[in-house]
Write a protein that holds these residues in place. Structure first.
Motif, mmCIF file in Angstrom:
data_model
loop_
_atom_site.group_PDB
_atom_site.id
_atom_site.type_symbol
_atom_site.label_atom_id
_atom_site.label_comp_id
_atom_site.label_asym_id
_atom_site.label_seq_id
_atom_site.Cartn_x
_atom_site.Cartn_y
_atom_site.Cartn_z
ATOM 1 N N ALA A 143 7.229 20.274 59.288
ATOM 2 C CA ALA A 143 6.254 18.906 59.447
ATOM 3 C C ALA A 143 5.692 18.480 58.424
ATOM 4 O O ALA A 143 5.707 17.365 57.876
ATOM 5 C CB ALA A 143 5.616 18.929 60.621
ATOM 6 N N SER A 144 5.227 19.475 57.504
ATOM 7 C CA SER A 144 4.118 19.171 56.700
ATOM 8 C C SER A 144 5.205 18.779 55.373
ATOM 9 O O SER A 144 4.608 17.733 54.515
ATOM 10 C CB SER A 144 3.404 20.330 56.272
ATOM 11 N N ALA A 145 6.180 19.677 55.216
ATOM 12 C CA ALA A 145 6.917 19.201 54.010
ATOM 13 C C ALA A 145 7.576 17.694 54.233
ATOM 14 O O ALA A 145 7.638 16.935 53.163
ATOM 15 C CB ALA A 145 7.955 20.075 53.980
ATOM 16 N N LYS A 146 8.113 17.509 55.415
ATOM 17 C CA LYS A 146 8.506 15.963 55.532
ATOM 18 C C LYS A 146 7.467 14.871 55.609
ATOM 19 O O LYS A 146 7.938 13.766 54.742
ATOM 20 C CB LYS A 146 8.835 16.008 57.214
ATOM 21 N N LYS A 147 6.299 15.246 55.988
ATOM 22 C CA LYS A 147 5.127 14.202 55.515
ATOM 23 C C LYS A 147 5.034 13.921 54.200
ATOM 24 O O LYS A 147 4.646 12.973 53.538
ATOM 25 C CB LYS A 147 3.825 14.725 56.201
ATOM 26 N N ASP A 148 4.864 15.306 53.422
ATOM 27 C CA ASP A 148 4.838 15.227 51.971
ATOM 28 C C ASP A 148 5.792 14.364 51.241
ATOM 29 O O ASP A 148 5.521 13.631 50.156
ATOM 30 C CB ASP A 148 4.516 16.567 51.255
#
Length: 233
Positions: free
Chosen positions: A77-82
């Motif tokens: 989720a964090s990678a997608k947001k970034d």
């Protein structure tokens, strides 16, 4: 699993890692916590101990797997947001760069057009006085003057306008309006801005007409385009 209830087994599963960690910590010389923490650790240890030995590893493994899955989901989720944020930033930067490039191109095109117009004006001012003064001029002579004063790629458009306005007669006069000369200037005195001899010198009239087309329309061909659409300029 006869020694504990189903509920007890679930609790044991949830606290297995904590219990194991507590036991390992004590074994490695960790500083003892207060009595309440010690009691909680003892309780957890008891729950883990209540699970049959053959199933303890499974419980611990399941707990670790759940934790790993949760961490993986959070990382994704964090990678997608970034990635989305980076894409938005890149798109904004690209749009800004394209806008700046377009504005710069428009500015340079305007500067080139202005330089060309000024060059044409300077050329006309220089060439209009380079012809010998005569008492009269033929159409061929007037056209020869114009060819030397007007840029080659603009001459035909220039000629088209003169053909329609005066048929290259530098004395042409409109009886009703008073428009005069090669370009039918109205009032006729406008030619004076190009030279005092405007009534008798076609070169002076050509200089004025070329300056007029360049300043008002940008070039003789743009002036001719307007004339073609409106039959006046």
């Amino acid at each position: 699993m006869s020694r504990i209830s189903v509920r007890g087994f679930a609790v044991a599963s949830a606290t297995a890692v904590t219990a194991v960690g507590s036991v390992v910590g004590v074994a490695s010389g960790s500083v003892a916590q207060n009595n309440n923490d010690a009691e909680a650790t003892a309780a957890d240890t008891t729950l883990l101990a209540d699970i049959p030995a053959g199933q303890q590893a499974q419980v611990q493994s399941a707990s670790l797997t759940q934790q790993a899955d949760a961490q993986a989901i959070a990382a994704d989720a964090s990678a997608k947001k970034d990635a989305e944020e980076a894409a938005r930033k890149a798109a904004a930067e690209t749009a800004i760069a394209k806008k700046a490039a377009a504005e710069q191109a428009a500015k340079e095109a305007k500067e080139r057009a202005e330089a060309k117009k000024q060059a044409a004006t300077r050329s006309a001012a220089r060439d209009s006085s380079s012809f010998p003064v005569q008492t009269s001029y033929t159409v061929a002579q007037i056209q020869a003057m114009a060819r030397q004063m007007v840029a080659g790629d603009q001459f035909q458009c220039f000629s088209n306008i003169v053909d329609h306005e005066s048929s290259w007669n530098y004395h042409a006069t409109n009886a009703s309006s008073g428009a005069y000369g090669l370009f039918q200037a109205l009032p006729a005195g406008k030619y004076a801005s190009a030279g005092a001899d405007w009534q008798t010198n076609p070169a002076t009239q050509i200089k004025w007409g070329l300056n007029y087309m360049n300043s008002r329309y940008g070039s003789p061909c743009q002036a001719w385009s307007f004339w073609s659409a409106n039959h006046w300029y």
